[in-house]
Design a protein around this motif. Structure first.
Motif, PDB file in Angstrom:
ATOM      1  N   TRP A 174       0.842  -1.191   0.000  1.00 52.93           N
ATOM      2  CA  TRP A 174       0.000   0.000   0.000  1.00 52.93           C
ATOM      3  C   TRP A 174       0.883   1.248   0.000  1.00 52.93           C
ATOM      4  N   LEU A 175       1.882   1.248   0.864  1.00 49.09           N
ATOM      5  CA  LEU A 175       2.795   2.395   0.939  1.00 49.09           C
ATOM      6  C   LEU A 175       3.644   2.506  -0.318  1.00 49.09           C
ATOM      7  N   LEU A 176       4.073   1.365  -0.846  1.00 55.50           N
ATOM      8  CA  LEU A 176       4.895   1.372  -2.056  1.00 55.50           C
ATOM      9  C   LEU A 176       4.093   1.893  -3.247  1.00 55.50           C
ATOM     10  N   GLU A 177       2.806   1.577  -3.286  1.00 52.88           N
ATOM     11  CA  GLU A 177       1.944   2.087  -4.351  1.00 52.88           C
ATOM     12  C   GLU A 177       1.882   3.613  -4.332  1.00 52.88           C
ATOM     13  N   GLY A 178       1.911   4.180  -3.135  1.00 54.87           N
ATOM     14  CA  GLY A 178       1.888   5.634  -3.027  1.00 54.87           C
ATOM     15  C   GLY A 178       3.187   6.267  -3.477  1.00 54.87           C
ATOM     16  N   ALA A 179       4.288   5.543  -3.285  1.00 58.32           N
ATOM     17  CA  ALA A 179       5.606   6.085  -3.628  1.00 58.32           C
ATOM     18  C   ALA A 179       5.925   5.934  -5.111  1.00 58.32           C
ATOM     19  N   VAL A 180       5.646   4.757  -5.683  1.00 64.64           N
ATOM     20  CA  VAL A 180       5.974   4.494  -7.099  1.00 64.64           C
ATOM     21  C   VAL A 180       4.785   3.833  -7.790  1.00 64.64           C
ATOM     22  N   PRO A 181       3.714   4.573  -8.021  1.00 64.20           N
ATOM     23  CA  PRO A 181       2.527   3.976  -8.648  1.00 64.20           C
ATOM     24  C   PRO A 181       2.734   3.679 -10.124  1.00 64.20           C
ATOM     25  N   LEU A 182       2.187   2.569 -10.572  1.00 66.81           N
ATOM     26  CA  LEU A 182       2.196   2.257 -12.003  1.00 66.81           C
ATOM     27  C   LEU A 182       1.197   3.150 -12.726  1.00 66.81           C
ATOM     28  N   ILE A 183       0.000   3.263 -12.149  1.00 61.70           N
ATOM     29  CA  ILE A 183      -1.057   4.117 -12.694  1.00 61.70           C
ATOM     30  C   ILE A 183      -1.499   5.077 -11.593  1.00 61.70           C
TER      31      ILE A 183
ATOM     32  N   ASN B 172      -0.218  -1.914  -7.367  1.00 62.06           N
ATOM     33  CA  ASN B 172      -0.099  -0.871  -8.387  1.00 62.06           C
ATOM     34  C   ASN B 172       1.262  -0.176  -8.255  1.00 62.06           C
ATOM     35  N   ILE B 173       2.299  -0.941  -8.523  1.00 59.95           N
ATOM     36  CA  ILE B 173       3.663  -0.422  -8.392  1.00 59.95           C
ATOM     37  C   ILE B 173       4.371  -0.489  -9.746  1.00 59.95           C
ATOM     38  N   LYS B 174       5.255   0.451  -9.950  1.00 64.26           N
ATOM     39  CA  LYS B 174       5.972   0.536 -11.218  1.00 64.26           C
ATOM     40  C   LYS B 174       7.410   0.088 -11.040  1.00 64.26           C
ATOM     41  N   MET B 175       7.810  -0.870 -11.836  1.00 64.79           N
ATOM     42  CA  MET B 175       9.214  -1.254 -11.910  1.00 64.79           C
ATOM     43  C   MET B 175       9.619  -1.268 -13.369  1.00 64.79           C
ATOM     44  N   SER B 176      10.902  -1.310 -13.625  1.00 63.14           N
ATOM     45  CA  SER B 176      11.352  -1.274 -15.016  1.00 63.14           C
ATOM     46  C   SER B 176      10.828  -2.482 -15.773  1.00 63.14           C
ATOM     47  N   LYS B 177      10.528  -2.276 -17.047  1.00 60.71           N
ATOM     48  CA  LYS B 177      10.010  -3.363 -17.867  1.00 60.71           C
ATOM     49  C   LYS B 177      11.023  -4.498 -17.983  1.00 60.71           C
ATOM     50  N   LYS B 178      12.309  -4.145 -18.040  1.00 59.18           N
ATOM     51  CA  LYS B 178      13.340  -5.170 -18.169  1.00 59.18           C
ATOM     52  C   LYS B 178      13.380  -6.056 -16.928  1.00 59.18           C
ATOM     53  N   LEU B 179      13.284  -5.443 -15.747  1.00 59.46           N
ATOM     54  CA  LEU B 179      13.289  -6.217 -14.506  1.00 59.46           C
ATOM     55  C   LEU B 179      12.044  -7.073 -14.399  1.00 59.46           C
ATOM     56  N   ASP B 180      10.899  -6.489 -14.731  1.00 57.31           N
ATOM     57  CA  ASP B 180       9.647  -7.245 -14.687  1.00 57.31           C
ATOM     58  C   ASP B 180       9.716  -8.451 -15.615  1.00 57.31           C
ATOM     59  N   LYS B 181      10.220  -8.232 -16.816  1.00 58.63           N
ATOM     60  CA  LYS B 181      10.325  -9.320 -17.804  1.00 58.63           C
ATOM     61  C   LYS B 181      11.275 -10.405 -17.310  1.00 58.63           C
ATOM     62  N   ALA B 182      12.391 -10.000 -16.710  1.00 56.57           N
ATOM     63  CA  ALA B 182      13.366 -10.967 -16.202  1.00 56.57           C
ATOM     64  C   ALA B 182      12.747 -11.820 -15.097  1.00 56.57           C
ATOM     65  N   ILE B 183      12.025 -11.198 -14.200  1.00 55.59           N
ATOM     66  CA  ILE B 183      11.356 -11.929 -13.120  1.00 55.59           C
ATOM     67  C   ILE B 183      10.373 -12.950 -13.684  1.00 55.59           C
ATOM     68  N   SER B 184       9.676 -12.560 -14.754  1.00 57.86           N
ATOM     69  CA  SER B 184       8.597 -13.394 -15.289  1.00 57.86           C
ATOM     70  C   SER B 184       9.075 -14.714 -15.893  1.00 57.86           C
ATOM     71  N   TYR B 185      10.372 -14.858 -16.124  1.00 56.10           N
ATOM     72  CA  TYR B 185      10.877 -16.121 -16.656  1.00 56.10           C
ATOM     73  C   TYR B 185      10.867 -17.220 -15.591  1.00 56.10           C
ATOM     74  N   VAL B 186      10.828 -16.829 -14.329  1.00 53.02           N
ATOM     75  CA  VAL B 186      10.824 -17.800 -13.235  1.00 53.02           C
ATOM     76  C   VAL B 186       9.597 -17.642 -12.354  1.00 53.02           C
ATOM     77  N   LEU B 187       9.281 -16.398 -12.010  1.00 52.83           N
ATOM     78  CA  LEU B 187       8.190 -16.102 -11.091  1.00 52.83           C
ATOM     79  C   LEU B 187       7.135 -15.241 -11.779  1.00 52.83           C
ATOM     80  N   ILE B 188       5.947 -15.195 -11.206  1.00 54.03           N
ATOM     81  CA  ILE B 188       4.913 -14.311 -11.726  1.00 54.03           C
ATOM     82  C   ILE B 188       5.279 -12.884 -11.353  1.00 54.03           C
ATOM     83  N   SER B 189       5.351 -12.023 -12.349  1.00 52.88           N
ATOM     84  CA  SER B 189       5.699 -10.624 -12.125  1.00 52.88           C
ATOM     85  C   SER B 189       4.427  -9.778 -12.164  1.00 52.88           C
TER      86      SER B 189
END
Length: 279
Positions: free
Chosen positions: A28-37, A184-201
């Motif tokens: 919840w707090l992270l969403e306030g700091a770095v929201p995706l939308i 609703n947090i924003k991270m870099s697309k590259k990091l998100d994509k890398a995570i998704s090869y093993v875990l649900i991002s």
């Protein structure tokens, strides 16, 4: 690993509650700091129905917990289940396989079936009719769905043969991951994509919340992405193109009312139509 195993074997209920509350608070707090939308909404008002369904899920799981404990004790006592029939292995691998296969039965398979069987899909719709997906959406499940999900987890405990320590570890991980992937947090697309090869991002799961097929029927996993990739249910789309909701129940005001959501599985709907201002 032995310390972790022993901890989850006797984890106090207060610690499980702390994981739930701590996770929601953190994201919840992270969403306030770095929201995706940057949603234009009153966050607390949006959260109320979602937290209501979180509470009903807790009550149902707590009330049925004796079945999990009894089943876990039985499979261990009778040396029953997939991981107990495999050759002797290190504890870390035993735990990993237990969590991996519980993730298949309790999350991936349950989720897939809910999308493919219409009466179950009508129940699961409550989760998909959130137009502002955030960390509180994670446990927005109709009470009937909570029973369905519990049943699949129980089946997994029986077939996989997991002791209660692995069951508790799996549930803790499942809770944190679902809060993380809905947040609703924003991270870099590259990091998100890398995570998704093993875990649900986060991006991978949010594609599942797109309002139209075929994206709604994809990316069913909760912890591990291997199941979607193995069974061909993985899909990708750009995060900017995702529109939350479901095209058969697009009344956002109604979809934020607890009473309406409780009745939603029993309503009839027309053929899918375009959501307002979606495209």
């Amino acid at each position: 690993m032995e310390t972790i195993f022993n901890y989850f074997e006797t984890i106090p209920s207060s610690h499980r509650s702390l994981i739930l509350v701590g996770g929601i608070t953190f994201f919840w707090l992270l969403e306030g700091a770095v929201p995706l939308i940057k949603f234009n909404y009153k966050k607390w008002r949006h959260a109320l129905p979602n937290l209501f369904f979180t509470a009903t899920t807790i009550i149902i799981n707590f009330g049925l917990a004796f079945l999990l404990l009894g089943t876990a004790d039985w499979v261990v006592a009778n040396d029953f289940g997939l991981i107990n029939w495999l050759p002797e292995m290190p504890l870390w691998l035993y735990v990993f396989l237990g969590v991996l296969f519980l993730d298949f039965f309790g999350a991936y398979l349950a989720h897939l079936v809910e999308h493919k069987v219409k009466p179950l899909w009508m129940v699961h719709l409550v989760h998909h009719t959130d137009h502002k997906v955030d960390t509180t959406t994670a446990n927005r499940h109709h009470p009937i769905e909570s029973v369905i999900r519990f049943s699949f987890t129980l089946l997994g405990v029986f077939l996989v043969g997991t002791p209660i320590a692995i069951v508790m570890l799996y549930q803790a991980m499942s809770l944190i991951f679902t809060q993380f992937t809905h947040a609703n947090i924003k991270m870099s697309k590259k990091l998100d994509k890398a995570i998704s090869y093993v875990l649900i991002s986060p991006d991978m799961h949010k594609i599942h919340h797109h309002y139209r097929l075929p994206y709604t029927d994809s990316n069913y996993g909760n912890i591990f992405s291997v199941w979607d990739r193995l069974f061909g249910t993985y899909r990708y789309m750009e995060r900017e193109d995702i529109v939350y909701g479901v095209d058969v129940f697009f009344d956002e005001d109604a979809n934020g009312k607890i009473g309406t959501l409780l009745k939603q599985p029993f309503q009839k709907y027309n053929q899918p139509t375009m959501m307002p201002d979606a495209e």
